[in-house]
Scaffold this motif. Structure first.
Motif, short mmCIF file in Angstrom:
data_model
loop_
_atom_site.label_atom_id
_atom_site.label_comp_id
_atom_site.label_asym_id
_atom_site.label_seq_id
_atom_site.Cartn_x
_atom_site.Cartn_y
_atom_site.Cartn_z
N LEU A 63 0.83 -1.21 0.00
CA LEU A 63 0.00 0.00 0.00
C LEU A 63 0.86 1.26 0.00
O LEU A 63 0.56 2.23 -0.69
CB LEU A 63 -0.94 0.00 1.21
N ALA A 64 1.95 1.22 0.77
CA ALA A 64 2.86 2.37 0.81
C ALA A 64 3.50 2.60 -0.56
O ALA A 64 3.61 3.75 -1.02
CB ALA A 64 3.94 2.14 1.87
N TYR A 65 3.91 1.52 -1.20
CA TYR A 65 4.51 1.64 -2.54
C TYR A 65 3.50 2.24 -3.52
O TYR A 65 3.84 3.09 -4.35
CB TYR A 65 4.98 0.28 -3.03
N ALA A 66 2.24 1.79 -3.43
CA ALA A 66 1.19 2.29 -4.32
C ALA A 66 0.96 3.79 -4.09
O ALA A 66 0.79 4.56 -5.05
CB ALA A 66 -0.10 1.52 -4.10
N ILE A 67 0.95 4.20 -2.84
CA ILE A 67 0.78 5.61 -2.51
C ILE A 67 1.94 6.42 -3.07
O ILE A 67 1.76 7.50 -3.66
CB ILE A 67 0.67 5.80 -0.99
N GLY A 68 3.15 5.91 -2.89
CA GLY A 68 4.33 6.60 -3.41
C GLY A 68 4.32 6.72 -4.92
O GLY A 68 4.89 7.66 -5.49
N SER A 69 3.65 5.78 -5.58
CA SER A 69 3.62 5.75 -7.04
C SER A 69 2.68 6.79 -7.66
O SER A 69 2.64 6.93 -8.89
CB SER A 69 3.21 4.35 -7.53
N ILE A 70 1.94 7.51 -6.84
CA ILE A 70 1.08 8.58 -7.35
C ILE A 70 1.94 9.82 -7.54
O ILE A 70 2.35 10.46 -6.58
CB ILE A 70 -0.07 8.89 -6.38
N MET A 71 2.24 10.17 -8.79
CA MET A 71 3.14 11.28 -9.08
C MET A 71 2.36 12.58 -9.25
O MET A 71 1.86 12.90 -10.33
CB MET A 71 3.96 10.98 -10.33
N PHE A 72 2.26 13.33 -8.18
CA PHE A 72 1.50 14.59 -8.21
C PHE A 72 2.17 15.63 -9.10
O PHE A 72 1.48 16.46 -9.69
CB PHE A 72 1.34 15.13 -6.79
#
Length: 209
Positions: free
Chosen positions: A10-19
């Motif tokens: 889940l943390a990796y997925a959150i990090g993968s959101i490139m704002f």
């Protein structure tokens, strides 16, 4: 073990959101990774998109680190993990995973940023004292040199040393992950290190609107 894996994913997925990519496309009509230094971070956003885009990106990237740790804490609670050392380790694993996701985002062709802002969010959540010391240290160097990379790299080097003295020294996993985080951030600055050696590193400017 399942709880650790779930929190890491889940943390990796959150990090993968490139704002930075989302915001640059929305505000300027281009992918920030194709402009300037081609880095998906707030510094390149400032240079290519402007202050508004840079501020939004900075805040969102910091929040990624914060949210990843909060979710890890929630999962620990749901999994009935109560031992402090295990909870701390889960938080550190999530912290590394969210920075890794920011660096190699699965949703954005694995082309991400250097993870400095996300690391700040992680550090403040893991241990606010360490995070604050690292932040002040980085800001002082940035102010003195006018180079974001110098502050970022130096803070990354300082971070695991602070962990060694402030956190539980007996928790080998925590010490190891702190070094992995530092190595990842430093590795992400390899082009900056090359430019620093050549005396060609860019200096920060706030003249862009």
């Amino acid at each position: 073990m399942v709880a650790y894996i779930v929190s890491a994913i889940l943390a990796y997925a959150i990090g993968s959101i490139m704002f930075s990519v989302i915001v640059s496309r929305k505000l300027a009509g281009f992918d920030v990774r194709e402009k300037g230094s081609k880095n998906a971070g707030s510094t390149n956003m400032l240079r290519t998109v402007g202050k508004k885009g840079a501020i939004i990106t900075l805040i969102c990237d910091i929040l990624k680190g914060v949210i990843a740790i909060l979710i890890a804490m929630l999962i620990a609670k749901i999994a009935n993990i109560t031992e402090p050392s295990k909870i701390l380790l889960m938080k550190y694993i999530a912290g590394f995973a969210v920075i890794l996701g920011h660096t190699y985002p699965i949703f954005f062709e694995f082309r991400g940023g250097k993870g400095v802002a996300t690391s700040l969010g992680v550090l403040l959540m893991l241990n606010w004292k360490i995070g604050l010391i690292a932040l002040i240290f980085a800001l002082l160097l940035m102010a003195f040199t006018k180079m974001v990379s110098v502050g970022s790299i130096s803070a990354a080097i300082l971070y695991p040393i602070l962990v060694l003295f402030i956190e539980d020294r007996k928790n080998f996993g925590v010490i190891l992950i702190s070094w992995l985080i530092a190595i990842l951030v430093i590795f992400n600055h390899r082009t900056n290190i090359k430019r620093l050696k050549e005396g060609k590193e860019n200096k920060i400017s706030f003249s862009k609107r």
